[in-house]
Design an enzyme around this catalytic site. Structure first.
Site, PDB file in Angstrom:
ATOM      1  N   ASP A 166       0.806  -1.223   0.000  1.00  0.00           N
ATOM      2  CA  ASP A 166       0.000   0.000   0.000  1.00  0.00           C
ATOM      3  C   ASP A 166       0.840   1.274   0.000  1.00  0.00           C
ATOM      4  O   ASP A 166       0.310   2.356  -0.240  1.00  0.00           O
ATOM      5  CB  ASP A 166      -0.925   0.027   1.222  1.00  0.00           C
ATOM      6  CG  ASP A 166      -1.995  -1.046   1.167  1.00  0.00           C
ATOM      7  OD1 ASP A 166      -2.255  -1.552   0.064  1.00  0.00           O
ATOM      8  OD2 ASP A 166      -2.563  -1.380   2.219  1.00  0.00           O
ATOM      9  N   GLY A 569      25.520   1.085 -24.024  1.00  0.00           N
ATOM     10  CA  GLY A 569      26.689   1.805 -24.519  1.00  0.00           C
ATOM     11  C   GLY A 569      27.842   1.694 -23.538  1.00  0.00           C
ATOM     12  O   GLY A 569      28.209   0.600 -23.103  1.00  0.00           O
TER      13      GLY A 569
END
Length: 758
Positions: A166, A569
């Protein structure tokens, strides 16, 4: 924590014992937390005990409290629920039960307890701690322990980890399990949306949240729901008429569906419950729409944890052990929370006792939920329904995507469009990035044109890597033609480079002396100025899901090691974060140089591992981590050195990381992760803040001008020379900032970064 900091902690816990348990409702990520506590405890030299079945196991003792080793928590990080069990325990609410628990701990030499659960579980732990000395005295009087033993374990250290889907604990940005539940909800909403559209239906979705509307709020924001009910904001009297009118207006403008999201604890101003069935009957009776109710229930709690929850739990577990080591007799019980992107310690009872909801102080309750909750609520109200702008301005903004596609781009465009229109500006969308702007593919956009964009993947505008320097004249010509007075760019490093090129050209073109804003969006998470870029969370989740399946395959075949290549990369974010989330044996990244000796050490580690119960291995490699040690090289090295012990396989994830669903690996468009959507919306007020200022005519007359780049989590402020010839640029990090160097005038300007972590 740095490697040096971790090394200092090695064996500092020798002679101490730690017990860990899970209690209350289960939450995805609890296993990752238990794993982190166990392994960090062993790392510092402490004995670690796992308590099975929560407080009930603590009371019953015996085999419910077991000494753990490193392998005890192997291969559990990807599992939902809690492998050590959780149970409601009435006995622990009595002094007799707590007396039994104290005896079971002391006889094993345990005086450090880590509890993972909700506020009820943590409150019980604090009561246990406050009674500890009295409980030991009683055990001494009864002859069950000696006075020397009682003195040796005279105080109990308590650290809490908040496990609750919650996200209802005050003082922390996120609780363990909330992100996983949120992703589950958005997946279901995406599925429901397709069937609702087909049949022109209205769906009322009920999500968990008895006293906290976090799940309902963020899922409504992520899905663009038409109406929302949360406990913290009871609707005004007469809401029934207003809701039905708004749903009818949505249909009249071409929408084929309506989505209403309600938290299970939703109430009206009188405190009476608002139920999903009441809403359904209301829509049917007043509008006649085909309306269905879906109560999501425990599907939100079950299943595998998200990458965010796995990493969050691991961080919190490590911090919990450090907190226990540093605790003393005068140290108050604490709970580990998340602030920004850092694990922090909070006074346990101060956080537990914040009960504004119980006293119906709703505005205070929203504030206590934290800045993110309050911002999300305000932004949902802003974006859900178009209200006439207070003042129609004479200013315009153009929105474009630049670089590779990333999850969240469409959500960013939708939010920017609607915030711009809500503030009275004219808004244009540009196809195909800077190249499209140069070609004049610019169109004015309306509120309803971006409806339904939040859940769609890819870039609906189209995106290219073309930089402005290749088409500057045409680009400037169209800025002037469409009277564009501000630019909003969503993209990665090409977006940064493109904006800097436009800044450098300001000395030659007055049309470029306008506000420019960047929302970082790249799955590699490799741009400066932000802890997270849009798309990175989705990419990690996708890579994690693939690695989970790979691990399962390796476990089934035995004695197999997978070398998995990730994108990114030269940035190792995807490899390292995925490595943490899946419990990889090694991760090779560009930022952490390695050599052949490191590879040899890892092969030896895997060889030893294959001799034990866990006969599988997983190694991650960032695609550009090393020029010579390629994925193929590492595969061949592992295959040769492990011959006769294990075999080796390669898996290159590639563009699979751009979609959470492995079956859609070849599709360029992908669903948006709920967390990425939330990041976009959380900053859009800041993005459009101040756009109704007039363009300063003096901008074209001064040599030094101010460029403001407001990003999703950074505000870059710099003074950059513009009345100069084209500059040879250098952009690099220094501390918490960037350095922009003008090599023509030998000037150096620091670009300050104010990091606003989401």
């Amino acid at each position: 924590m740095s490697s040096a900091g971790l090394e200092k902690l090695r064996m500092t816990g020798a002679g101490r014992a730690i017990a860990a348990l899970t209690s209350g409702g289960d939450a995805q990520g609890m296993n990752a937390a238990i794993r982190a506590v166990t392994r960090m405890g062993i790392y510092v030299g402490a004995k670690v005990y796992l308590v099975y079945e929560g407080y009930q196991g603590l009371v019953d003792g015996g085999d419910n409290i077991k000494l753990a080793n490193w392998q005890s928590v192997t291969n559990i990080i990807q599992l939902g629920g809690t492998v050590i069990g959780s149970a409601r325990c009435k006995a622990f609410t009595t002094r007799e039960g707590r007396l039994a628990a104290a005896f079971n701990l002391v006889k094993r030499g345990i005086s450090n307890l880590c509890v993972c659960g909700g506020d009820g579980s943590l409150t019980g732990a604090n009561i246990f701690r406050s009674e500890w000395s009295g409980l030991l005295d009683e055990l001494v009087k009864k002859g069950r322990i000696t006075a020397e033993t009682a003195k040796q374990h005279g105080h109990l250290n308590i650290v809490g980890l908040v496990g609750s889907i919650d996200n209802d604990f005050c003082g922390t940005d996120m609780t363990i399990g909330a992100d996983s539940a949120l992703n589950r909800i958005t997946e279901i909403i995406d599925a429901i949306t397709t069937t609702a559209t087909s049949h022109q239906r209205t769906f009322v979705l009920e999500v968990m949240g008895r006293h906290c509307g976090y799940l309902a709020l963020v899922s409504a924001l992520a899905s663009g729901a038409d109406w929302l009910f949360i406990p913290e904001a009871p609707p005004e009297d007469g809401w029934e008429e207003l809701m039905c009118a708004r749903l009818g207006e949505s249909r009249s403008k071409g929408s084929r569906l309506n989505i209403i999201i309600i938290a299970e604890g939703a109430i009206n101003k009188s405190g009476e419950p608002i139920t999903s069935n009441y809403i359904k009957d209301l829509v049917v009776s007043r509008l006649g729409y085909d309306t269905r109710v879906t109560v999501l229930g425990h599907v939100q709690r079950g299943g595998t944890p998200s990458a965010f929850d796995r990493v969050l739990s691991s961080k919190m577990g490590v911090e919990a052990v450090v907190a226990l080591l540093e605790a003393g007799p005068g140290t108050a019980a604490c709970v580990i929370g998340l602030s920004g992107n850092q694990a922090v310690r909070l006074p346990l009872m101060e956080a537990v006792e914040m009960r504004a909801m119980n006293e119906k102080r709703f505005e205070e309750a929203i504030q206590l939920r934290g800045r993110s909750f309050e911002n999300n609520w305000n932004i949902y109200k802003l974006l859900a329904y178009q209200k006439p702008a207070a003042v129609q301005s004479n200013y315009s903004m153009a929105i474009l995507n630049v670089g590779a596609p990333a999850a969240g781009m469409n959500a960013a465009v939708r939010s920017a469009v609607r915030v711009g229109l809500a503030t009275g500006h004219r808004v244009y969308i540009v196809s195909d990035g800077f190249e499209g702007l140069a070609k004049g593919t610019v169109n004015e956009v309306s509120w309803n044109q971006v409806a339904g964009w939040t859940g769609q993947g890819g870039s609906l505008l189209g995106t290219k890597r073309t930089l402005p320097s290749t088409c500057m004249e045409k680009l400037v010509e169209n800025l002037n033609k469409f009277n564009i007075q501000s630019l909003f760019v969503v993209g990665g490093f090409e977006a940064y480079e493109g904006i800097l090129e436009l800044v450098e050209a300001r000395g030659r073109y007055d049309e470029l002396c306008i506000p420019m804003c960047i929302i970082p969006a790249t799955i590699s998470n490799n741009v400066p100025g932000t802890d997270f870029s849009l798309g990175s969370d989705t990419a990690v989740n996708a890579a994690m899901a693939s690695c989970d399946k790979i691990k399962q395959s390796a476990t089934g075949t035995k004695r197999r090691v997978f070398v998995v290549e990730t994108m990114g990369g030269f940035c190792g974010y995807l490899a390292t974060t995925t490595g943490i989330a899946v419990g990889a044996d090694a991760a090779y990244i560009f930022e952490d140089p390695f050599n052949i000796h490191d590879l040899k050490t890892n092969v030896e580690h895997l060889t030893e591992k294959m001799k034990k119960d866990i006969q599988r291995g997983l190694v991650l490699r960032n695609e550009k981590c090393h020029e010579q040690y390629t994925t193929d090289f590492i595969h061949k090295l592992y295959s040769a050195e492990g011959k006769g012990v294990f075999d080796c396989r390669v898996n290159v994830l590639g563009h699979l990381q751009q979609t959470p669903d492995a079956q859609d690996a070849v599709v360029a468009e992908f669903p948006t992760d709920a967390e990425d959507v939330g990041k976009v919306s959380d900053v859009l007020q800041r993005v459009c803040d101040g756009r109704d200022r007039t363009r300063d005519p003096s901008l074209s007359q001064h040599r030094h001008r101010v460029l403001k780049l407001r990003t999703a989590s950074a505000i870059l402020k710099s003074t950059i020379p513009t009345a100069t010839p084209p500059l040879k640029r250098q952009l690099f990090h220094e501390g918490n900032g960037l350095i922009y160097r003008d090599e023509v005038h030998h000037e150096q300007v620091k670009v300050e970064i104010v990091n606003l972590v989401l």
